[in-house]
Write a protein that holds these residues in place. Structure first.
Motif, PDB file in Angstrom:
ATOM      1  N   VAL A  56      -3.299   5.018  12.059  1.00  0.00           N
ATOM      2  CA  VAL A  56      -2.522   6.003  11.308  1.00  0.00           C
ATOM      3  C   VAL A  56      -1.981   7.132  12.188  1.00  0.00           C
ATOM      4  CG1 VAL A  56      -4.418   7.554  10.549  1.00  0.00           C
ATOM      5  CG2 VAL A  56      -2.433   7.163   9.049  1.00  0.00           C
ATOM      6  N   GLY A 104      -8.784   5.985  -4.683  1.00  0.00           N
ATOM      7  CA  GLY A 104      -8.177   5.129  -3.662  1.00  0.00           C
ATOM      8  C   GLY A 104      -8.835   3.768  -3.630  1.00  0.00           C
ATOM      9  N   TRP A 111     -10.331   6.249  -0.230  1.00  0.00           N
ATOM     10  CA  TRP A 111      -9.680   5.438   0.806  1.00  0.00           C
ATOM     11  C   TRP A 111      -8.163   5.523   0.666  1.00  0.00           C
ATOM     12  CZ3 TRP A 111     -11.693   3.614   5.088  1.00  0.00           C
ATOM     13  CH2 TRP A 111     -13.095   3.471   5.154  1.00  0.00           C
ATOM     14  N   PHE A 112      -7.498   5.477   1.795  1.00  0.00           N
ATOM     15  CA  PHE A 112      -6.041   5.573   1.871  1.00  0.00           C
ATOM     16  C   PHE A 112      -5.567   4.325   2.612  1.00  0.00           C
ATOM     17  CE2 PHE A 112      -2.085   7.412   3.715  1.00  0.00           C
ATOM     18  CZ  PHE A 112      -1.545   8.004   2.587  1.00  0.00           C
ATOM     19  N   SER A 113      -5.066   3.351   1.861  1.00  0.00           N
ATOM     20  CA  SER A 113      -4.582   2.090   2.453  1.00  0.00           C
ATOM     21  C   SER A 113      -3.074   2.186   2.624  1.00  0.00           C
ATOM     22  CB  SER A 113      -4.971   0.911   1.555  1.00  0.00           C
ATOM     23  OG  SER A 113      -6.366   0.776   1.521  1.00  0.00           O
ATOM     24  N   TRP A 114      -2.654   2.381   3.834  1.00  0.00           N
ATOM     25  CA  TRP A 114      -1.291   2.784   4.168  1.00  0.00           C
ATOM     26  C   TRP A 114      -0.612   1.677   4.981  1.00  0.00           C
ATOM     27  CZ3 TRP A 114      -0.174   2.929   9.392  1.00  0.00           C
ATOM     28  CH2 TRP A 114      -1.297   2.797  10.236  1.00  0.00           C
ATOM     29  N   LYS A 146      -9.859   0.552  -0.499  1.00  0.00           N
ATOM     30  CA  LYS A 146      -9.803   0.058   0.881  1.00  0.00           C
ATOM     31  C   LYS A 146      -9.315  -1.389   0.848  1.00  0.00           C
ATOM     32  CE  LYS A 146     -12.541  -0.393   5.111  1.00  0.00           C
ATOM     33  NZ  LYS A 146     -13.878  -0.231   5.727  1.00  0.00           N
ATOM     34  N   THR A 151      -0.462  -3.866   3.884  1.00  0.00           N
ATOM     35  CA  THR A 151      -1.189  -2.669   4.324  1.00  0.00           C
ATOM     36  C   THR A 151      -1.503  -2.819   5.804  1.00  0.00           C
ATOM     37  OG1 THR A 151      -3.332  -3.686   3.758  1.00  0.00           O
ATOM     38  CG2 THR A 151      -2.318  -2.273   2.087  1.00  0.00           C
ATOM     39  N   ASN A 153      -6.071  -0.892   9.465  1.00  0.00           N
ATOM     40  CA  ASN A 153      -7.083   0.167   9.588  1.00  0.00           C
ATOM     41  C   ASN A 153      -6.881   1.269   8.545  1.00  0.00           C
ATOM     42  OD1 ASN A 153      -8.514  -0.720  12.156  1.00  0.00           O
ATOM     43  ND2 ASN A 153      -6.380  -0.669  12.829  1.00  0.00           N
ATOM     44  N   PRO A 154      -7.298   1.007   7.278  1.00  0.00           N
ATOM     45  CA  PRO A 154      -7.220   2.066   6.270  1.00  0.00           C
ATOM     46  C   PRO A 154      -8.148   3.214   6.664  1.00  0.00           C
ATOM     47  CG  PRO A 154      -8.385   0.140   5.397  1.00  0.00           C
ATOM     48  CD  PRO A 154      -7.898  -0.224   6.763  1.00  0.00           C
ATOM     49  N   GLY A 206       0.835  -1.200   0.000  1.00  0.00           N
ATOM     50  CA  GLY A 206       0.000   0.000   0.000  1.00  0.00           C
ATOM     51  C   GLY A 206       0.873   1.256   0.000  1.00  0.00           C
TER      52      GLY A 206
END
Length: 303
Positions: free
Chosen positions: A293, A273, A199-202, A275, A228, A231-232, A168
């Motif tokens: 995050v 984005g 969504w931001f899957s980091w 998820k 990833t 908790n996106p 991610g």
């Protein structure tokens, strides 16, 4: 272990080399620029590292315990037709070469594991769907890049354990998306990019590196594994948390047209984005140091 790594001079690769060296493992850096690699990994700090130009890759892979393939041109850049071609070619070319070299070594000297990077771009983009390792591929440019990239890695001989890590957005101070976002915030101009609903899957850089290290050692780690955090977040929340930890406001959105002017088609990686959940890593019992995050950003900003 003796680990050969492509892409070792990149954002993820540098941290991985450091962690392996700290663990007293032998690292072989497979590079196309020995000069650049020698600057990043000076011999006095990294005495157990071998830096190998392309013509030496075969000898390095032979006798390695494992190979980690991280090579590829960064995608957060302005996309022209030439750049898009190089984004794909840089990944497929190196992956093909690595697989051919592994397959060409004798059974008693070949690596037992190949960890090959890929990306969550495989799934395509959506504001409503939830993706995990069983989800089908998307139908955009990055999905196609990931499919071709993974197909090259899947060509490795079946007696070599293969883990494909779909990575991610990696958060760290020295590179990746966050390094580009922090200056906006320090200038009081940070805010959601585009609508903020995407969504931001980091994943925190340390968690990704630990996931790779676990995959090197643990035979249960095979097949596709999403790299990833569990908790996106929506990009609005990501920007709010970044504003909190930098002590800067995050109300001023960066409009779509500004990003498109800066990145052209490459803006899709932040404007659209997905998820993505790390179901496989969780099933395998992987422990995330930074599942949320805000904690990840706080740790990075305080460095």
């Amino acid at each position: 272990m003796i680990v050969s790594i492509t892409g070792a001079t990149g954002f993820i690769g540098r941290r991985l080399v450091q962690k392996l060296a700290e663990g007293d493992h032998e690292v072989r850096v497979l590079t196309r620029s020995k000069e650049n690699a020698k600057l990043l990994f000076p011999v006095e700090k990294f005495p157990k590292i071998t830096i190998a130009g392309e013509f030496e890759w075969k000898d390095c892979i032979q006798g390695s315990t494992a190979v980690v393939n991280l090579a590829g041109m960064p995608i957060s850049t302005r996309w022209s037709s030439e750049v898009k071609k190089e984004i794909k070619d840089s990944r497929t070319r190196v992956t093909s070469k690595v697989v051919d070299l592994i397959n060409g070594t004798s059974y008693d000297t070949r690596p037992s594991v190949l960890i090959s990077a890929t990306a969550i771009g495989y799934y395509g983009t959506s504001e409503t769907k939830v993706f995990d390792e069983r989800s089908p591929s998307g139908n955009d440019y990055l999905s196609e890049v990931c499919r071709v990239w993974e197909a090259k890695a899947l060509g490795v001989d079946k007696d070599v354990r293969l883990a494909l890590i779909r990575i991610g957005v990696v958060l760290g101070k020295e590179g990746g998306a966050l390094a580009k976002m922090i200056p906006f915030f320090m200038m009081f101009a940070g805010g959601p990019l585009g609508s903020g609903n995407q969504w931001f899957s980091w994943i925190h850089l340390d968690d990704l590196v630990n996931l790779i290290l676990e995959a090197l050692k643990n035979p249960s780690y095979k097949g596709v594994i999403n790299g990833t955090a569990p908790n996106p977040v929506k990009l609005t929340e990501m920007c709010e948390k970044l504003g909190e930890v930098t002590g800067r406001p995050s109300w001023l959105p960066v409009p779509d047209f500004a990003l498109k002017a800066m990145l052209g088609e490459g803006a899709t990686i932040v404007l659209d984005g997905q998820k993505v959940l790390p179901l496989k890593a969780q099933e395998l019992g992987f422990s995330f140091k930074y599942p949320y995050v805000r904690d990840a950003l706080k740790a990075i900003i305080s460095l």
